[in-house]
Design a protein around this motif. Structure first.
Motif, PDB file in Angstrom:
ATOM      1  N   MET A 191      29.744  24.714 -47.205  1.00 42.50           N
ATOM      2  CA  MET A 191      28.374  24.549 -46.488  1.00 42.50           C
ATOM      3  C   MET A 191      27.622  23.345 -46.638  1.00 42.50           C
ATOM      4  O   MET A 191      27.336  22.967 -47.966  1.00 42.50           O
ATOM      5  N   VAL A 192      27.203  22.652 -45.567  1.00 43.14           N
ATOM      6  CA  VAL A 192      26.469  21.460 -45.682  1.00 43.14           C
ATOM      7  C   VAL A 192      25.374  21.710 -44.594  1.00 43.14           C
ATOM      8  O   VAL A 192      25.597  22.138 -43.519  1.00 43.14           O
ATOM      9  N   PHE A 193      24.226  21.043 -44.998  1.00 40.65           N
ATOM     10  CA  PHE A 193      23.140  21.111 -43.826  1.00 40.65           C
ATOM     11  C   PHE A 193      22.100  19.735 -44.006  1.00 40.65           C
ATOM     12  O   PHE A 193      22.107  19.296 -45.214  1.00 40.65           O
ATOM     13  N   GLU A 194      21.608  19.502 -42.840  1.00 36.84           N
ATOM     14  CA  GLU A 194      20.644  18.067 -42.949  1.00 36.84           C
ATOM     15  C   GLU A 194      19.812  18.617 -42.144  1.00 36.84           C
ATOM     16  O   GLU A 194      19.574  19.274 -41.074  1.00 36.84           O
ATOM     17  N   VAL A 195      18.485  17.682 -42.378  1.00 39.82           N
ATOM     18  CA  VAL A 195      17.263  17.916 -41.366  1.00 39.82           C
ATOM     19  C   VAL A 195      16.740  16.803 -41.183  1.00 39.82           C
ATOM     20  O   VAL A 195      16.792  15.846 -41.810  1.00 39.82           O
ATOM     21  N   PHE A 196      16.415  16.643 -39.763  1.00 35.00           N
ATOM     22  CA  PHE A 196      16.034  15.264 -39.254  1.00 35.00           C
ATOM     23  C   PHE A 196      14.437  15.388 -38.846  1.00 35.00           C
ATOM     24  O   PHE A 196      14.276  16.317 -38.064  1.00 35.00           O
ATOM     25  N   ALA A 197      13.589  14.306 -38.939  1.00 31.40           N
ATOM     26  CA  ALA A 197      12.395  14.424 -38.460  1.00 31.40           C
ATOM     27  C   ALA A 197      12.422  13.609 -37.189  1.00 31.40           C
ATOM     28  O   ALA A 197      12.674  12.620 -37.196  1.00 31.40           O
ATOM     29  N   PRO A 198      12.020  14.222 -35.910  1.00 34.91           N
ATOM     30  CA  PRO A 198      12.098  13.411 -34.628  1.00 34.91           C
ATOM     31  C   PRO A 198      11.120  12.087 -34.715  1.00 34.91           C
ATOM     32  O   PRO A 198      11.489  11.419 -33.765  1.00 34.91           O
ATOM     33  N   ASN A 199      10.123  12.171 -35.347  1.00 39.88           N
ATOM     34  CA  ASN A 199       9.078  11.205 -35.096  1.00 39.88           C
ATOM     35  C   ASN A 199       9.246   9.948 -36.162  1.00 39.88           C
ATOM     36  O   ASN A 199       8.388   9.105 -36.557  1.00 39.88           O
ATOM     37  N   LEU A 200      10.226   9.883 -36.845  1.00 35.26           N
ATOM     38  CA  LEU A 200      10.459   8.757 -37.634  1.00 35.26           C
ATOM     39  C   LEU A 200      11.370   7.717 -37.232  1.00 35.26           C
ATOM     40  O   LEU A 200      12.058   8.019 -35.880  1.00 35.26           O
ATOM     41  N   GLY A 201      11.588   6.574 -37.936  1.00 38.73           N
ATOM     42  CA  GLY A 201      12.389   5.395 -37.339  1.00 38.73           C
ATOM     43  C   GLY A 201      13.895   5.442 -37.494  1.00 38.73           C
ATOM     44  O   GLY A 201      14.540   6.802 -37.512  1.00 38.73           O
ATOM     45  N   ALA A 202      14.389   4.462 -38.021  1.00 34.34           N
ATOM     46  CA  ALA A 202      15.753   4.562 -38.432  1.00 34.34           C
ATOM     47  C   ALA A 202      16.208   5.539 -39.673  1.00 34.34           C
ATOM     48  O   ALA A 202      17.155   6.141 -39.822  1.00 34.34           O
ATOM     49  N   GLU A 203      15.240   5.810 -40.414  1.00 31.02           N
ATOM     50  CA  GLU A 203      15.353   6.650 -41.627  1.00 31.02           C
ATOM     51  C   GLU A 203      14.721   7.902 -41.272  1.00 31.02           C
ATOM     52  O   GLU A 203      13.585   8.126 -41.944  1.00 31.02           O
ATOM     53  N   ASN A 204      15.425   8.680 -40.337  1.00 34.14           N
ATOM     54  CA  ASN A 204      14.790   9.955 -39.889  1.00 34.14           C
ATOM     55  C   ASN A 204      15.260  11.022 -40.385  1.00 34.14           C
ATOM     56  O   ASN A 204      15.027  12.373 -40.123  1.00 34.14           O
ATOM     57  N   GLN A 205      16.231  11.004 -41.630  1.00 35.70           N
ATOM     58  CA  GLN A 205      16.849  12.324 -42.433  1.00 35.70           C
ATOM     59  C   GLN A 205      15.711  12.710 -43.324  1.00 35.70           C
ATOM     60  O   GLN A 205      15.438  11.732 -44.237  1.00 35.70           O
ATOM     61  N   ILE A 206      15.280  13.827 -43.383  1.00 32.67           N
ATOM     62  CA  ILE A 206      14.170  14.288 -44.327  1.00 32.67           C
ATOM     63  C   ILE A 206      14.641  15.082 -45.330  1.00 32.67           C
ATOM     64  O   ILE A 206      14.197  15.445 -46.405  1.00 32.67           O
ATOM     65  N   LEU A 207      16.000  15.686 -45.122  1.00 27.45           N
ATOM     66  CA  LEU A 207      16.554  16.666 -46.193  1.00 27.45           C
ATOM     67  C   LEU A 207      17.943  16.710 -46.023  1.00 27.45           C
ATOM     68  O   LEU A 207      18.685  16.505 -44.834  1.00 27.45           O
ATOM     69  N   GLY A 208      18.633  16.688 -47.156  1.00 25.09           N
ATOM     70  CA  GLY A 208      19.952  17.023 -47.139  1.00 25.09           C
ATOM     71  C   GLY A 208      20.447  17.871 -48.128  1.00 25.09           C
ATOM     72  O   GLY A 208      19.926  18.254 -49.251  1.00 25.09           O
ATOM     73  N   GLY A 209      21.419  18.702 -47.900  1.00 22.77           N
ATOM     74  CA  GLY A 209      21.794  19.835 -48.752  1.00 22.77           C
ATOM     75  C   GLY A 209      23.147  20.292 -48.524  1.00 22.77           C
ATOM     76  O   GLY A 209      23.871  19.865 -47.579  1.00 22.77           O
ATOM     77  N   GLY A 210      23.826  21.358 -49.406  1.00 21.23           N
ATOM     78  CA  GLY A 210      24.970  21.887 -49.385  1.00 21.23           C
ATOM     79  C   GLY A 210      25.582  22.421 -50.711  1.00 21.23           C
ATOM     80  O   GLY A 210      24.950  22.474 -51.580  1.00 21.23           O
TER      81      GLY A 210
END
Length: 410
Positions: A261-280
């Motif tokens: 299992m892997v998961f990622e979270v993105f914040a829509p109001n950030l720029g090029a570096e918009n991933q705020i969480l990574g897990g798995g």
RNA sequence: GCCAGGGUGGGGUAGUUGGUUAUCCUAAGGGACUGUGGAUCCCUCGACCCGGGUUCGAAUCUCGGCCCUGGCCCCA
């Protein structure tokens, strides 16, 4: 003038209070799920991270040799350190272990929006539980932590098994190359590359996989897989709990220790570096000489969360400023002590200014002024002035404390 | 590592044939005033990112560096 090192930041009290507020919310959420905080060294043996991620990352680390000739580095992340700690001293603890951390990490990279050379991660590791429930718990916790932080986000959940199944049989080098394209969402490049190799069918399957929004659609493409039951169960738990997520079987992780299992979270109001969480889910302990324990966790880019949150309204506890005439200085310290013992933030004048100037200062830095002079000494009472309304009244010390503490203490 | 745009008191601005920088707001410190002054008035402090070059003279022209902002690469 001396500048601070590139990619680092100073935090003034106001910013620090914002950060502490969000940090505390995250910690509290994790604690309520039973995750207890751990702390690892700020520097580690370089080998710890090269064993996990390869020699290539040395260029992006603050690596150095200490006076004893040891190869060390400032930690670029926490997961490897937590797993080392698990192997060193956590193996005999009753499973599963639920640990969390909030810590600063260091990477020698080009700074840009949401990317700094010293940055903070909040993360959790669930060690020793190899079930769909465990996978789901970590995702649900990530959702809870981000929601309590108040950030807007998109959660993507996937599993590596279907993609690995489609790539099965290809040389490891080629698998890595394909995953790199998928990770970048470079479909045009991937189509061209696979077309050259005569793997057009594989491209069609991979694109189909990326479009799948339910496990059922996935297994229509891949056929039955050993991991099917686990995947379906994990998603069923998420659905039953009603959290908002997008199934995304296009999430690609080239690194071998991610197992499922892997998961990622993105914040829509950030720029090029918009991933705020990574897990798995992963297996790392065996690399550091431990058992092959199954683990699952996530890490949140705390600084990106703060950028995404933007301006936050802080509602702090009230502050009292004690102002006094020269003959009341001793009394002022007594009163300040009583206020502090009651949990009120209290400041006294240190500049030996006149009463008016003290009040002027208090109006900028406090919510209440406690006025003490000859009259108050004689009456044994205090004058409490509300610096927002301007209203003031003479009252007993106890009443003044009671009035201010109505609006909070620290 | 690459590309683009930037860097002038604590904050915001202006500043070209190259000639003592300036201005606004605000903050800070001091003073007048000495029980409301959260006001008013006065004063002070305070900057051309760093270094080399050209020049009689550089905020300005030039080269290099540092740092910031955004993007690329990378992203454990």
């Amino acid at each position: 003038m001396l500048q601070k090192p590139r990619g680092t930041r100073d935090f003034l009290p106001e910013e620090m209070e914002r950060r502490r507020l969000i940090e505390t919310r995250m910690r509290t959420a994790a604690r309520r799920w039973g995750y207890r905080e751990v702390c690892t060294p700020i520097f580690e043996h370089l080998e710890l991270f090269t064993m996990k991620s390869g020699e290539g990352i040395i260029n992006e680390m603050y690596a150095f040799e200490d006076k004893g000739g040891r190869e060390l580095t400032l930690r670029p992340e926490i997961t490897a350190a937590v797993m080392r700690m698990y192997v060193n001293e956590g193996k005999v603890l009753p499973k599963p272990l639920r640990w969390c951390y909030f810590a600063d990490c260091f990477r020698y990279e080009r700074p840009q929006k949401g990317r700094y050379r010293q940055f903070w991660q909040f993360g959790v590791e669930l060690i020793g539980a190899d079930t769909a429930s465990a996978d789901a718990e970590v995702i649900l916790l990530a959702d809870a932590v981000l929601r309590t932080a108040g950030v807007a986000f998109d959660l993507h959940v996937g599993h590596l098994a279907p993609m690995k199944h489609l790539l099965h049989g290809l040389p490891a080098e080629e698998q890595r190359e394909i995953m790199a394209y998928l990770d970048k969402h470079d479909l045009a490049g991937l189509e061209e590359r696979l077309g050259e190799k005569g793997l057009g069918d594989l491209f069609t399957s991979l694109v189909g996989l990326m479009d799948c929004r339910t496990p059922g659609e996935v297994f229509a493409i891949t056929g039955d897989l050993p991991e099917r039951e686990r995947i379906e169960e994990t998603f069923a738990i998420l659905d039953a709990q009603g959290i908002a997520y997008t199934a995304d079987f296009g999430i690609a992780r080239g690194l071998d220790y991610y197992t499922g299992m892997v998961f990622e979270v993105f914040a829509p109001n950030l720029g090029a570096e918009n991933q705020i969480l990574g897990g798995g889910a992963y297996r790392l302990a065996h690399l550091f000489g431990g058992d092959d324990v199954a683990s699952c966790g996530f890490a949140i880019g705390f600084d990106r969360v703060m950028v995404s949150l933007g301006e936050l309204l802080l509602e702090g506890e009230p502050i009292a400023g004690v102002v006094c005439t020269p003959e009341a200085r001793a009394r002022a310290l007594e009163v300040a002590r009583a206020f502090r013992e009651a949990g009120i933030r209290t400041e006294v004048d240190l500049m030996e200014r006149g009463l008016g100037a003290q009040l002027s200062h208090a109006a900028k830095t406090a919510d209440y002024a406690v006025v003490l002079g000859k009259r108050e000494i004689e009456s044994g009472r205090v004058t409490l002035k509300n610096l927002h309304s301007g209203e003031q009244q003479e009252m007993t010390l106890a009443d003044a404390i009671a009035e201010v503490t109505r609006f909070g203490t620290c």
